[in-house]
Write a protein that holds these residues in place. Structure first.
Motif, mmCIF file in Angstrom:
data_model
loop_
_atom_site.group_PDB
_atom_site.id
_atom_site.type_symbol
_atom_site.label_atom_id
_atom_site.label_comp_id
_atom_site.label_asym_id
_atom_site.label_seq_id
_atom_site.Cartn_x
_atom_site.Cartn_y
_atom_site.Cartn_z
ATOM 1 N N ALA A 296 37.949 36.915 44.744
ATOM 2 C CA ALA A 296 37.707 36.750 46.164
ATOM 3 C C ALA A 296 37.109 38.163 46.726
ATOM 4 O O ALA A 296 36.095 38.020 47.529
ATOM 5 C CB ALA A 296 38.906 36.662 47.069
ATOM 6 N N ALA A 297 37.412 39.207 46.160
ATOM 7 C CA ALA A 297 36.998 40.427 46.443
ATOM 8 C C ALA A 297 35.490 40.596 46.141
ATOM 9 O O ALA A 297 34.577 41.166 46.764
ATOM 10 C CB ALA A 297 37.725 41.586 45.933
ATOM 11 N N LEU A 298 35.035 40.027 44.753
ATOM 12 C CA LEU A 298 33.989 40.036 44.301
ATOM 13 C C LEU A 298 32.862 39.152 44.919
ATOM 14 O O LEU A 298 31.820 39.545 45.519
ATOM 15 C CB LEU A 298 33.692 39.490 42.867
ATOM 16 N N GLU A 299 33.587 37.980 45.699
ATOM 17 C CA GLU A 299 32.593 37.336 46.428
ATOM 18 C C GLU A 299 32.197 37.950 47.682
ATOM 19 O O GLU A 299 30.987 37.983 48.261
ATOM 20 C CB GLU A 299 33.491 35.964 46.945
ATOM 21 N N LEU A 300 33.239 38.684 48.321
ATOM 22 C CA LEU A 300 32.848 39.438 49.805
ATOM 23 C C LEU A 300 31.759 40.575 49.369
ATOM 24 O O LEU A 300 30.811 40.585 49.868
ATOM 25 C CB LEU A 300 34.002 39.984 50.220
ATOM 26 N N GLU A 301 31.862 41.281 48.129
ATOM 27 C CA GLU A 301 30.918 42.400 47.885
ATOM 28 C C GLU A 301 29.735 41.799 47.560
ATOM 29 O O GLU A 301 28.592 42.264 47.967
ATOM 30 C CB GLU A 301 31.603 43.015 46.519
ATOM 31 N N ASN A 302 29.514 40.343 46.902
ATOM 32 C CA ASN A 302 28.381 40.082 46.664
ATOM 33 C C ASN A 302 27.490 39.561 47.916
ATOM 34 O O ASN A 302 26.436 39.863 48.009
ATOM 35 C CB ASN A 302 28.537 38.903 45.714
ATOM 36 N N ARG A 303 28.308 39.223 48.752
ATOM 37 C CA ARG A 303 27.509 38.737 49.979
ATOM 38 C C ARG A 303 26.906 39.835 50.844
ATOM 39 O O ARG A 303 25.985 39.701 51.338
ATOM 40 C CB ARG A 303 28.426 37.852 50.910
ATOM 41 N N GLY A 304 27.745 41.018 50.675
ATOM 42 C CA GLY A 304 27.525 41.867 51.504
ATOM 43 C C GLY A 304 26.246 42.813 50.856
ATOM 44 O O GLY A 304 25.245 42.978 51.652
#
Length: 270
Positions: free
Chosen positions: A234-242
């Motif tokens: 979930a952390a990676l998903e947020l980072e990727n979107r940013g």
């Protein structure tokens, strides 16, 4: 900066550098103790800062010899006379103000110039970064007046900052944590000299302002949000979107070109 145009009763607002707003708790005769008015004004300022795109860093400090001594005991005497719902309303009002400070979309630096006790400790925890003078000191004063150390976000933020065992000791004893120990625990990022707290704070603010405004805002969002997600994925998903979002912004192109040319990009006015 639009945020500077509004007068406040318990706060002093100024712009000590371009892109920087300094909010000073301004009740030095009461060690900057919190009142209902201060809570309302803190929430108002936090929301105004969030709406003002010229603001890149918010500095929070106290007037006189204290950062903030917590809830004003002169007002605390009436709390036991409030109804249960009346007290809940008062508590939620305070929590809403401190939550608004934490939710400011730009970095918040607390320049802790003296005692941060009770609600003052909680307020300092709302900052992303804490610098302290040698006079800085902290305590979870709640238990000393018959209340819980779980107040205004302290029970969530403090264990994540310094670990659950250290947070439990500080919360259960209500003892004073001096500046040197606070730095060692991680409660303070750094202890400054006795007379250069604001100078060092503004120097750090300048370092932040030298970077992409969008990059800093998305970085803060990622760091805060990923404290609460349940998994690495979930952390990676947020980072990727940013990162994907930021490559669509002009700041990234300008910063990349400046890096290749070994020059300093100019993000002013963004």
């Amino acid at each position: 900066m639009i945020v500077l145009e509004q007068p406040y009763e318990t706060l002093l607002l100024e712009a000590p550098a371009e892109g920087v707003v300094q909010v000073t708790l301004n009740r030095p005769e009461r060690l900057n103790a919190m009142t209902v008015t201060m809570f309302d004004e803190l929430e108002s300022v936090a929301r105004a800062v969030g709406d003002d795109r010229d603001v890149r860093v918010l500095v929070l400090t106290g007037a006189g010899t204290a950062f903030c001594s917590g809830y004003d005991l002169a007002d605390a005497e009436e709390l036991t006379s409030l109804s249960a719902l009346g007290m809940l309303d008062r508590q939620e009002r305070a929590a809403r103000a401190l939550s608004a400070v934490r939710a400011v979309p730009v970095p918040v630096i607390a320049a802790v110039n003296g005692a941060a006790a009770g609600g003052g400790l909680s307020l300092s925890l709302m900052a992303d970064i804490r610098l302290g003078s040698p006079a800085a000191k902290f305590n979870a004063a709640f238990v000393r007046i018959g209340l819980s150390a779980g107040d205004l976000g302290a029970s969530w933020l403090l264990p994540r900052l310094i670990g659950p065992s250290a947070a439990a000791e500080i919360g259960f004893t209500g003892r004073i944590v001096e500046a040197e120990e606070a730095e060692r625990l991680g409660l303070l990022n750094r202890v400054t000299g006795p007379d250069d707290l604001l100078d060092q704070t503004l120097a750090m603010a300048a370092q932040i302002c030298a970077n992409s405004p969008g990059g800093i805002r998305v970085s803060k969002r990622a760091l805060q949000a990923n404290l609460e997600v349940a998994s690495f994925a979930a952390a990676l998903e947020l980072e990727n979107r940013g990162q994907a979002l930021l490559t669509r912004c002009d700041d990234m192109s300008e910063a990349l070109a400046a890096f290749k040319a070994k020059r300093v990009p100019n993000f002013s006015g963004r």
